[in-house]
Design a protein around this motif. Structure first.
Motif, PDB file in Angstrom:
ATOM      1  N   ASP A  27       0.157  43.448  -5.745  1.00 21.86           N
ATOM      2  CA  ASP A  27       1.183  44.694  -6.270  1.00 21.86           C
ATOM      3  C   ASP A  27       0.762  46.425  -5.481  1.00 21.86           C
ATOM      4  O   ASP A  27      -0.796  46.415  -4.902  1.00 21.86           O
ATOM      5  N   LYS A 131       3.216  43.241 -17.087  1.00 23.21           N
ATOM      6  CA  LYS A 131       3.677  44.554 -15.967  1.00 23.21           C
ATOM      7  C   LYS A 131       4.777  45.183 -16.676  1.00 23.21           C
ATOM      8  O   LYS A 131       5.699  46.449 -16.855  1.00 23.21           O
ATOM      9  N   GLU A 135       7.052  48.063 -19.743  1.00 22.57           N
ATOM     10  CA  GLU A 135       8.004  49.262 -17.792  1.00 22.57           C
ATOM     11  C   GLU A 135       8.249  50.704 -19.046  1.00 22.57           C
ATOM     12  O   GLU A 135       8.570  50.245 -20.053  1.00 22.57           O
ATOM     13  N   GLY A 140       1.947  50.402 -18.917  1.00 20.21           N
ATOM     14  CA  GLY A 140       2.438  49.698 -17.514  1.00 20.21           C
ATOM     15  C   GLY A 140       2.603  49.854 -16.273  1.00 20.21           C
ATOM     16  O   GLY A 140       2.382  49.583 -15.609  1.00 20.21           O
ATOM     17  N   LEU A 143      -0.592  50.076 -14.633  1.00 22.61           N
ATOM     18  CA  LEU A 143      -1.230  48.515 -14.112  1.00 22.61           C
ATOM     19  C   LEU A 143      -0.651  47.837 -12.902  1.00 22.61           C
ATOM     20  O   LEU A 143       0.087  47.692 -12.768  1.00 22.61           O
ATOM     21  N   HIS A 144      -1.428  47.190 -11.750  1.00 22.26           N
ATOM     22  CA  HIS A 144      -1.146  46.734 -11.036  1.00 22.26           C
ATOM     23  C   HIS A 144      -2.325  45.308 -10.203  1.00 22.26           C
ATOM     24  O   HIS A 144      -3.226  45.499 -11.580  1.00 22.26           O
TER      25      HIS A 144
END
Ligand SMILES: *[C@@H]1O[C@H](CO)[C@@H](O)[C@H](O)[C@H]1NC(C)=O
Ligand SMILES: [Ca+2]
Ligand SMILES: [Ca+2]
Length: 300
Positions: A27, A131, A135, A140, A143-144
């Motif tokens: 991501d 993730k 949303e 969210g 978060l990566h």
């Protein structure tokens, strides 16, 4: 250092054999809005020979190109990671969050990924589905995918270790190129003709330091003595990463294909790339990149 080589060559092999390799989804961390717009306009690039297909690192919105001949409207409808296509009441395709339980379970450890929340996800699919479900929330948004593999303790990188990092990385980049050159044939055009000519010179140079474990003293000495051999590999790697867009600046997401697999093996990765961004604008310019590796030539 051997681990780097093995991993990257493994990825290179995968990129050739199966473009949708295992380590394909990383991501984007802290994408700026401008960047996202740029990403949307970019068409995906072809397979990146050394890392993975950089197209898979993009956080693109679903594109609406459809193949009208397809029977199922979802068949060629592309949704971004974490989403899957479903038909609405009018039989029109739309992207909805993927159910994490529908993700195929990982079969090997390096399919697992570590999120920026320091939680291990069974696969990148799981992370992006999670993730998506978050949303609109702060959690969210934050978060990566941080790196490939299960979360682990990453030791802090000391000052002395930080200075060693570019020495080893330069040597490694040079070896990656030589290996690609050796493997290159009519069928696998990993390098362009121009690139091949440059690498051939390195390859044929008898004074070249062979791939293997070398002391830092030897690496430093070789860099001084054979400086010219290191210029092209450093530039080449930058060009490999600078794709979205090609602007002589690396965003966090452009760096991801190199960063994500490297972090678990090389604990100085993050500190090194943070230090590279000398003007702290969150982008690594070509100038900053070459400086980081001790290369003075900005133009090739
Ligand atoms: C992240 O998780 C791993 C494994 O659970 C743990 O060993 C490590 O200390 C954690 N790191 C941080 C920064 O909390
Ligand atoms: Ca760029
Ligand atoms: Ca910068």
């Amino acid at each position: 250092m051997r681990a780097w080589m093995v991993l990257l060559l493994c990825l290179a092999g995968k990129a050739l054999a199966a473009p949708e390799g295992l380590v394909a989804e990383v991501d984007v961390v802290e994408e700026t809005e401008q960047e996202e717009i740029a990403l949307k306009q970019e068409s995906p690039v072809g397979a990146n020979p050394v890392q993975v297909d950089t197209g898979d690192f993009e956080d693109v919105e679903e594109d609406t190109t459809k193949d009208f001949e397809a029977e199922n409207p979802c068949q060629n409808y592309h949704c971004k990671r974490g989403k899957v296509c479903e038909l609405d009441e009018d039989n029109m395709p739309m992207c909805v969050c993927q159910d994490p339980t529908s993700c195929p379970p990982s079969t090997v450890t390096f399919e697992k990924v570590c999120g920026t929340d320091n939680k291990t996800f069974d696969s990148a699919c799981q992370l992006f589905a999670t993730k998506c479900a978050l949303e609109g929330t702060k959690k969210g948004h934050k978060l990566h995918l941080d790196y490939i593999g299960p979360c682990k303790e990453i030791p802090t990188c000391g000052d002395a270790e930080l200075t060693e990092f570019p020495l080893r990385m330069r040597d490694w980049l040079k070896n990656v190129l030589v290996t690609l050159y050796e493997r290159d044939s009519e069928l696998t055009n990993l390098l362009t003709e121009k690139q091949k000519t440059k690498v051939r010179k390195m390859y044929e140079n008898e004074k070249r330091l062979e791939a293997g474990e070398h002391s830092l003293d030897l690496l430093a000495h070789d860099f001084e003595k054979n400086y010219n051999m290191y210029i092209f590999p450093v530039h080449w790697q930058f060009g490999q990463l600078d794709q979205h867009p090609i602007d002589k600046f690396l965003s966090h997401s452009e760096l991801a294909p190199l960063r994500a697999p490297l972090i678990p093996m090389e604990h100085c990765t993050n500190r090194f790339f943070e230090a590279c961004d000398t003007d702290s604008d969150k982008y690594i310019s070509l100038n900053e990149w070459t400086m980081c590796f001790g290369i003075k030539e900005q133009n090739l």
